[in-house]
Motif scaffolding. Structure first.
Motif, short mmCIF file in Angstrom:
data_model
loop_
_atom_site.label_atom_id
_atom_site.label_comp_id
_atom_site.label_asym_id
_atom_site.label_seq_id
_atom_site.Cartn_x
_atom_site.Cartn_y
_atom_site.Cartn_z
N THR A 153 0.83 -1.21 0.00
CA THR A 153 0.00 0.00 0.00
C THR A 153 0.86 1.25 0.00
OG1 THR A 153 -1.78 -1.15 1.18
CG2 THR A 153 -1.78 1.26 1.27
N TYR A 154 1.94 1.23 0.77
CA TYR A 154 2.85 2.38 0.81
C TYR A 154 3.51 2.59 -0.55
CZ TYR A 154 7.20 4.91 1.66
OH TYR A 154 8.24 5.80 1.57
N LEU A 155 3.96 1.52 -1.17
CA LEU A 155 4.61 1.65 -2.48
C LEU A 155 3.63 2.15 -3.54
CD1 LEU A 155 6.83 -1.56 -2.50
CD2 LEU A 155 7.62 0.81 -2.36
N LEU A 156 2.41 1.65 -3.50
CA LEU A 156 1.41 2.12 -4.46
C LEU A 156 1.10 3.60 -4.24
CD1 LEU A 156 -0.67 1.65 -6.68
CD2 LEU A 156 -2.25 0.80 -4.94
N SER A 157 0.97 4.01 -2.99
CA SER A 157 0.70 5.42 -2.69
C SER A 157 1.87 6.29 -3.13
CB SER A 157 0.44 5.59 -1.19
OG SER A 157 -0.68 4.85 -0.78
N THR A 158 3.09 5.83 -2.90
CA THR A 158 4.27 6.60 -3.32
C THR A 158 4.31 6.76 -4.83
OG1 THR A 158 5.50 5.77 -1.40
CG2 THR A 158 6.78 6.71 -3.20
N ALA A 159 3.98 5.68 -5.55
CA ALA A 159 3.99 5.75 -7.02
C ALA A 159 2.92 6.70 -7.55
CB ALA A 159 3.79 4.34 -7.59
N VAL A 160 1.72 6.62 -6.98
CA VAL A 160 0.63 7.49 -7.43
C VAL A 160 0.94 8.95 -7.14
CG1 VAL A 160 -1.79 8.10 -7.05
CG2 VAL A 160 -1.12 5.70 -7.24
N LEU A 180 3.24 0.37 -13.75
CA LEU A 180 3.42 -0.27 -12.44
C LEU A 180 2.20 -0.03 -11.55
CD1 LEU A 180 5.19 -1.76 -10.36
CD2 LEU A 180 6.10 0.49 -9.69
N ILE A 181 1.69 1.19 -11.57
CA ILE A 181 0.50 1.50 -10.77
C ILE A 181 -0.68 0.63 -11.20
CG2 ILE A 181 -1.19 3.31 -10.27
CD1 ILE A 181 1.12 5.33 -10.52
N ARG A 182 -0.88 0.53 -12.51
CA ARG A 182 -1.98 -0.29 -13.02
C ARG A 182 -1.81 -1.74 -12.59
NH1 ARG A 182 -2.87 -4.11 -16.13
NH2 ARG A 182 -0.63 -4.24 -16.50
N TYR A 183 -0.58 -2.23 -12.61
CA TYR A 183 -0.33 -3.62 -12.23
C TYR A 183 -0.61 -3.84 -10.74
CZ TYR A 183 2.14 -7.97 -11.26
OH TYR A 183 2.45 -9.23 -10.84
N LEU A 184 -0.10 -2.95 -9.89
CA LEU A 184 -0.28 -3.12 -8.45
C LEU A 184 -1.74 -2.97 -8.04
CD1 LEU A 184 2.82 -1.20 -7.01
CD2 LEU A 184 2.54 -3.66 -7.37
N SER A 189 -2.23 -9.13 -8.83
CA SER A 189 -0.82 -8.81 -8.58
C SER A 189 -0.36 -9.30 -7.22
CB SER A 189 -0.61 -7.30 -8.69
OG SER A 189 -1.25 -6.63 -7.61
N GLY A 190 -1.28 -9.49 -6.29
CA GLY A 190 -0.91 -9.90 -4.94
C GLY A 190 -0.61 -8.73 -4.02
N ALA A 191 -0.64 -7.51 -4.56
CA ALA A 191 -0.43 -6.32 -3.74
C ALA A 191 -1.77 -5.90 -3.16
CB ALA A 191 0.18 -5.20 -4.57
N MET A 192 -2.14 -6.50 -2.06
CA MET A 192 -3.47 -6.30 -1.49
C MET A 192 -3.49 -5.10 -0.56
SD MET A 192 -4.04 -10.29 -0.49
CE MET A 192 -5.44 -9.89 0.54
N GLU A 193 -4.66 -4.48 -0.47
CA GLU A 193 -4.87 -3.43 0.50
C GLU A 193 -5.38 -4.06 1.80
OE1 GLU A 193 -7.43 -0.58 -1.35
OE2 GLU A 193 -5.78 0.33 -2.44
#
Length: 477
Positions: A153-160, A180-184, A189-193
């Motif tokens: 979640t942190y990595l997705l937020s940082t990317a966005v 990468l954002i679309r994938y996560l 992708s397994g990157a769950m919230e």
């Protein structure tokens, strides 16, 4: 076949993920590859963990010998700037898989032997306190190697935030980061919230309702930890939408010792049946406080705002009402007076709009602050979706910020004004001809010709001096 059924080519496809191992490998490779390609994203992610700004190299499944066995960390990041090099091993988990203590300690030993700087772990686990690691390891192994944790979640937020708000200078790199954002964001992708309050949530909630909860209950630490994780997740999620860093509010003592915060939550849950916390959004008037009352089944978001320092009580109430034009009538407004303890005068916003005087119990007392609060029914389920506790909290925070907080501004005194002085018109006196001898000099000089010699007579003798022959014609008497 129509074009609507065609699948667009993607840089990081989600198709073909057959299991947890493939999911983990693809997520690791995608993240590290984008980190090596998009320098702004790499700087935003690696800077807080001690990396210098420089050239980023990334590798996956790098083999190392540890004693007589070979180990394979999921990745390696190396940042080089001039003669300095910073290196970190990376261990990744996706889905509901959790980090293992033994595996992390092995990688810490490898990093120490190789002279690396850090070990970075990535999983869907969100620690209750920023900087705290979700997995306990032997602290002696951290003397020479740092241990850091990123949640997906942190990595997705940082990317966005980097792509949508801070910006990426190169358009192609921005597109890569968008992939990468679309994938996560894809569920495969397994990157769950955050989607679960834990297996003990329902039993603890029921024990609070029936009054049978005890401080010695071993299930309490997980529940209070999940609640703080929810607040951190809510901050990351809200910050992703606003383009700013929303942080979980903790005291310095709680940051230094997370056990203090956990103990305070535990005592509050046992004694009052409440879980409380706060988040801070930059440039807002005050932190947003959240209270989950498990006994009453209600959740409340509120903030306190200082009243104006001057003006009558009615003027101060109207000042607040002008800022709450978009707020619903069900919002609760409370006024606190100076030098008074306990609760203040409280009414619903719809009622106060019709009669502002209801918040004024004594016009002679000065209103020092207001509290605006929004309350809703609490979700009881442990998971996400309708009736879930997590969604009820997230929806309340979104609504409270959107309808109330973003419109509130702190009062500021008007700047002092310069005193206006009355301009009195002045009249010039009329000119008067002077009769003094000095004022007649101009007339005498005008009578003399420009070629006349100056007179030698000083006025003391009765007759002027005789004419000198070399001065022109003889004097005629």
């Amino acid at each position: 076949m129509t074009e609507e059924t065609w699948h667009q080519a993607r840089l990081i496809p989600t198709s073909g993920i057959s299991g947890a191992e493939e999911q983990e490998r693809r997520a690791t490779s995608a993240l590290l590859a984008v980190m090596g390609a998009v320098k702004e994203f790499a700087r935003a992610a690696l800077g807080p963990v001690g990396s210098p700004s420089g050239t980023v190299e990334t590798y996956v499944e790098v083999p190392f010998m540890l004693g007589e066995k070979r180990v394979y960390p999921d990745g390696l990041i190396r940042v080089t700037r001039g003669g300095r090099s910073w290196t970190a091993l990376v261990e990744v988990k996706t889905g509901r898989n959790e980090l293992a203590t033994e595996q992390l300690e092995n990688y810490l030993d490898v990093a120490r032997e190789q002279g690396f700087d850090a070990l970075i772990t990535i999983s869907n686990e969100i620690p209750a306190v920023a900087g705290q690691h979700p997995t306990k390891v032997d602290k002696r192994k951290l003397r020479k190697v740092e241990l850091h944790h990123w949640s997906w979640t942190y990595l997705l937020s940082t990317a966005v935030m980097q792509k949508e708000h801070r910006g990426v200078s190169d358009p192609e790199q921005a597109w890569i980061l968008g992939e990468l954002i679309r994938y996560l964001e894809h569920p495969r992708s397994g990157a769950m919230e955050l989607d679960d309050m834990g297996g003990n949530w329902v039993s603890v909630r029921e024990a609070v309702t029936t009054g049978t909860l005890r401080a010695t209950d071993k299930t309490l630490p997980e529940v209070v930890s999940r609640f703080d994780a929810l607040l951190r997740y809510a901050g990351l999620r809200l910050g992703r939408q606003l383009g700013t860093d929303v942080v979980h509010v903790l005291s310095w003592k709680e940051l230094a010792d997370p056990g203090i915060r956990a103990q305070a939550l535990l005592e509050s849950l046992v004694s009052k049946g409440e879980l409380t916390g706060a988040i801070r959004i930059p440039n807002t008037v005050a932190p947003i406080h959240l209270t989950a009352d498990l006994r009453a089944g209600r959740i409340t978001a509120y903030l306190d705002i200082d009243a104006p320092k001057d003006g009558r009580a009615t003027t101060r109430v109207n000042w607040l009402l002008r800022q709450l034009k978009a707020a619903p009538d069900s919002l609760r407004v409370e006024a606190f007076v100076a030098n008074a303890r306990g609760d203040g005068a409280a009414e619903l916003l719809g009622t106060v709009r019709e009669s502002p005087g209801l918040l004024i119990h004594d016009p002679k007392k000065e209103i020092r602050a207001f509290r605006v609060a929004m309350s809703r029914q609490m979700g009881v389920k442990r998971g996400r979706g309708r009736g879930g506790f997590i969604d009820s909290v997230l929806d309340l925070l979104d609504t409270f910020y959107g309808d109330v907080v973003q419109y509130l501004k702190a009062w500021s005194a008007a700047p002092p004004r310069m005193r206006e002085t009355e301009v009195v018109p002045t009249q010039e006196p009329p000119s008067v001809a002077s009769t003094a001898i000095s004022s007649q000099d101009g007339a005498e000089q005008a009578a003399d010709g420009p070629g006349d010699a100056p007179s030698q007579w000083d006025g003391r003798s009765s007759e002027p001096p005789p004419f000198s022959g070399d001065q022109g014609d003889p004097l005629v008497r």
